[in-house]
Design a protein around this motif. Structure first.
Motif, PDB file in Angstrom:
ATOM      1  N   MET A   1     -16.714 -27.434  19.507  1.00 43.41           N
ATOM      2  CA  MET A   1     -16.452 -26.863  18.612  1.00 43.41           C
ATOM      3  C   MET A   1     -17.145 -28.809  17.705  1.00 43.41           C
ATOM      4  O   MET A   1     -16.631 -29.088  18.682  1.00 43.41           O
ATOM      5  N   ARG A   2     -17.249 -28.972  17.183  1.00 47.09           N
ATOM      6  CA  ARG A   2     -17.591 -30.043  16.273  1.00 47.09           C
ATOM      7  C   ARG A   2     -18.264 -31.830  16.168  1.00 47.09           C
ATOM      8  O   ARG A   2     -19.037 -30.763  16.381  1.00 47.09           O
ATOM      9  N   LEU A   8     -22.352 -31.778  17.577  1.00 53.60           N
ATOM     10  CA  LEU A   8     -22.492 -31.558  19.068  1.00 53.60           C
ATOM     11  C   LEU A   8     -21.029 -30.897  19.693  1.00 53.60           C
ATOM     12  O   LEU A   8     -20.863 -30.660  19.771  1.00 53.60           O
ATOM     13  N   LEU A   9     -20.145 -30.771  19.000  1.00 52.97           N
ATOM     14  CA  LEU A   9     -19.680 -30.612  18.990  1.00 52.97           C
ATOM     15  C   LEU A   9     -18.908 -29.969  19.727  1.00 52.97           C
ATOM     16  O   LEU A   9     -17.835 -29.714  20.080  1.00 52.97           O
ATOM     17  N   ARG A  10     -19.588 -30.285  20.813  1.00 54.26           N
ATOM     18  CA  ARG A  10     -19.110 -30.010  21.352  1.00 54.26           C
ATOM     19  C   ARG A  10     -18.633 -29.703  23.017  1.00 54.26           C
ATOM     20  O   ARG A  10     -19.684 -30.753  23.230  1.00 54.26           O
ATOM     21  N   GLY A  57     -13.989 -22.161  10.805  1.00 53.69           N
ATOM     22  CA  GLY A  57     -14.126 -21.655  10.732  1.00 53.69           C
ATOM     23  C   GLY A  57     -14.002 -21.213  12.939  1.00 53.69           C
ATOM     24  O   GLY A  57     -14.016 -22.458  13.002  1.00 53.69           O
ATOM     25  N   PRO A  58     -14.140 -19.815  13.512  1.00 48.69           N
ATOM     26  CA  PRO A  58     -13.902 -20.104  14.920  1.00 48.69           C
ATOM     27  C   PRO A  58     -15.086 -20.700  16.294  1.00 48.69           C
ATOM     28  O   PRO A  58     -16.002 -20.977  15.023  1.00 48.69           O
ATOM     29  N   SER A  59     -14.579 -21.133  16.834  1.00 56.68           N
ATOM     30  CA  SER A  59     -15.035 -21.663  17.682  1.00 56.68           C
ATOM     31  C   SER A  59     -16.163 -19.934  17.932  1.00 56.68           C
ATOM     32  O   SER A  59     -15.630 -19.449  18.328  1.00 56.68           O
ATOM     33  N   GLY A  60     -17.526 -21.023  17.643  1.00 62.15           N
ATOM     34  CA  GLY A  60     -18.612 -19.618  18.390  1.00 62.15           C
ATOM     35  C   GLY A  60     -18.874 -18.630  17.204  1.00 62.15           C
ATOM     36  O   GLY A  60     -19.920 -17.387  17.095  1.00 62.15           O
ATOM     37  N   ALA A  61     -18.519 -18.941  16.239  1.00 58.75           N
ATOM     38  CA  ALA A  61     -18.387 -18.655  14.591  1.00 58.75           C
ATOM     39  C   ALA A  61     -20.491 -18.576  13.900  1.00 58.75           C
ATOM     40  O   ALA A  61     -20.365 -17.963  13.633  1.00 58.75           O
ATOM     41  N   GLY A  62     -20.325 -18.961  14.375  1.00 61.68           N
ATOM     42  CA  GLY A  62     -21.774 -19.589  13.982  1.00 61.68           C
ATOM     43  C   GLY A  62     -22.016 -20.863  12.775  1.00 61.68           C
ATOM     44  O   GLY A  62     -22.673 -21.048  12.122  1.00 61.68           O
ATOM     45  N   GLY A 182     -21.999 -15.949  25.888  1.00 61.95           N
ATOM     46  CA  GLY A 182     -23.778 -16.453  25.926  1.00 61.95           C
ATOM     47  C   GLY A 182     -23.712 -17.918  25.413  1.00 61.95           C
ATOM     48  O   GLY A 182     -24.817 -17.407  26.615  1.00 61.95           O
ATOM     49  N   ARG A 183     -23.410 -18.095  24.335  1.00 62.13           N
ATOM     50  CA  ARG A 183     -23.328 -19.970  24.872  1.00 62.13           C
ATOM     51  C   ARG A 183     -23.272 -20.341  25.712  1.00 62.13           C
ATOM     52  O   ARG A 183     -24.051 -21.433  26.549  1.00 62.13           O
ATOM     53  N   GLY A 184     -22.558 -20.056  26.512  1.00 61.34           N
ATOM     54  CA  GLY A 184     -22.922 -20.431  28.384  1.00 61.34           C
ATOM     55  C   GLY A 184     -21.530 -22.269  27.898  1.00 61.34           C
ATOM     56  O   GLY A 184     -22.039 -22.865  29.161  1.00 61.34           O
ATOM     57  N   ASN A 193      -8.981 -20.618  25.155  1.00 63.57           N
ATOM     58  CA  ASN A 193      -8.350 -21.603  24.411  1.00 63.57           C
ATOM     59  C   ASN A 193      -8.858 -21.423  23.003  1.00 63.57           C
ATOM     60  O   ASN A 193      -8.034 -21.022  21.956  1.00 63.57           O
ATOM     61  N   ARG A 194     -10.121 -20.859  22.770  1.00 67.12           N
ATOM     62  CA  ARG A 194     -10.981 -21.063  21.328  1.00 67.12           C
ATOM     63  C   ARG A 194     -10.733 -19.372  21.072  1.00 67.12           C
ATOM     64  O   ARG A 194     -10.294 -18.779  20.007  1.00 67.12           O
ATOM     65  N   LEU A 195     -10.472 -18.459  21.894  1.00 68.56           N
ATOM     66  CA  LEU A 195      -9.642 -17.304  21.201  1.00 68.56           C
ATOM     67  C   LEU A 195      -8.527 -17.279  21.116  1.00 68.56           C
ATOM     68  O   LEU A 195      -8.272 -16.827  19.455  1.00 68.56           O
ATOM     69  N   ASN A 217     -20.324 -13.592   9.414  1.00 70.56           N
ATOM     70  CA  ASN A 217     -21.237 -13.988  10.770  1.00 70.56           C
ATOM     71  C   ASN A 217     -21.163 -12.528  11.327  1.00 70.56           C
ATOM     72  O   ASN A 217     -21.570 -12.840  12.257  1.00 70.56           O
ATOM     73  N   ASP A 218     -22.250 -11.549  10.951  1.00 68.51           N
ATOM     74  CA  ASP A 218     -22.340 -10.495  11.798  1.00 68.51           C
ATOM     75  C   ASP A 218     -24.120 -10.550  11.945  1.00 68.51           C
ATOM     76  O   ASP A 218     -24.416 -11.062  13.271  1.00 68.51           O
ATOM     77  N   ASP A 219     -24.617  -9.992  10.399  1.00 64.30           N
ATOM     78  CA  ASP A 219     -26.052  -9.944  11.121  1.00 64.30           C
ATOM     79  C   ASP A 219     -26.455 -11.610  10.367  1.00 64.30           C
ATOM     80  O   ASP A 219     -26.356 -12.399   9.154  1.00 64.30           O
TER      81      ASP A 219
END
Ligand SMILES: Nc1ncnc2c1ncn2[C@@H]1O[C@H](COP(=O)(O)OP(=O)(O)OP(=O)(O)O)[C@@H](O)[C@H]1O
Length: 240
Positions: A1-2, A8-10, A57-62, A182-184, A193-195, A217-219
């Motif tokens: 996140m952030r 950049l957050l990561r 939103g959760p990490s990885g939500a988009g 997938g983001r790796g 932890n993120r989940l 955030n599906d499609d």
């Protein structure tokens, strides 16, 4: 996140100089998040009375994916505030651009002076969004967007600063896991932890009134369209 203007957050992710680089990296663990002890924020409204736009939103939500696209589509409309941090600059990071790098004593002094809209502590460092930083974005005639986690959202909500809260929701925890994998960018423990944190964020988002807008955030195209239109409605004064 952030971070927060969190591009950049990561933690550990390469910083490309863009809006993303302004975002505070999302904590890989939230165990040490500081709860807000701040009183009401007393900040001048954004340009022409535009509220602060808070995306969470959760990490990885988009969130980063959506914000990057929004900034690319409207390069002169939005701005990220520059966060304060007590961590050391990484290679290529510049004072006042990626962060305001300050000693811990200075950060604590700013907390005592109620200078932050929201702040957090993780991985032995403090991060925060100052009122001045948000005002600075507004002074440039831009609408300020914050990309922050749940505790930050709660802090902003405690303030009197006008804000709109948008929650980006993954279609499911399983989909979130797949995207993070997938983001790796995550180790096995960081992923878990993120989940775990995502479950808490989804519970909070389910509370009535926690956010003004929840977008699944599906499609990606459908999600971006909804995200874009809602935010532009705020900018144009059509969104309540
Ligand atoms: N609708 C979607 N369908 C499939 N993959 C997606 C979708 N939206 C985003 N992704 C992918 O999911 C991953 C996570 O997205 P992103 O990095 O934007 O999340 P984030 O919410 O900003 O996470 P963080 O808070 O950790 O920075 C990325 O690899 C992105 O390309």
């Amino acid at each position: 996140m952030r971070p927060l203007c969190r591009l950049l957050l990561r933690p550990g992710a390469p910083l490309s100089f863009s809006f993303v680089s302004q975002i505070r990296p999302a904590p890989s663990s939230f165990f040490s998040i500081t709860t807000s002890a701040m009183g009401p924020a007393n900040i001048a409204p954004a340009p022409a009375g535009k509220p602060l736009i808070v995306v969470s939103g959760p990490s990885g939500a988009g969130k980063s994916t959506l914000l990057k696209r929004l900034f690319a589509q409207h390069p002169d409309t939005f701005g990220f505030s520059v966060s304060h941090t007590t961590r050391s600059p990484r290679e290529g990071e510049a004072e006042g651009v990626h962060y305001h790098f300050v000693p811990k004593t200075t950060f604590l002094d700013l907390i005592s002076k109620n200078a932050f809209i929201e702040h957090t502590h993780f991985s032995s460092n403090y991060y925060g969004t100052s009122k001045k930083a948000v005002e600075h974005v507004a002074s440039k005639g831009r609408v300020c967007i914050l990309d922050i986690e749940m505790e930050g959202v709660k802090q902003v909500k405690q303030s009197t600063f006008p804000a709109k809260f948008i929650f980006i929701q993954p279609p499911s925890i399983e989909a979130l896991r797949a995207r993070l994998e997938g983001r790796g960018t995550e180790s096995a423990s960081s992923l878990q932890n993120r989940l775990d944190q995502a479950t808490k964020e989804l519970e909070y988002a389910a509370l009535p009134g926690s956010h003004d807008k929840i977008i699944v955030n599906d499609d990606l195209e459908k999600c971006y369209s909804e995200f874009h239109d809602y935010i532009m409605g705020i900018v144009e004064g059509n969104t309540r």
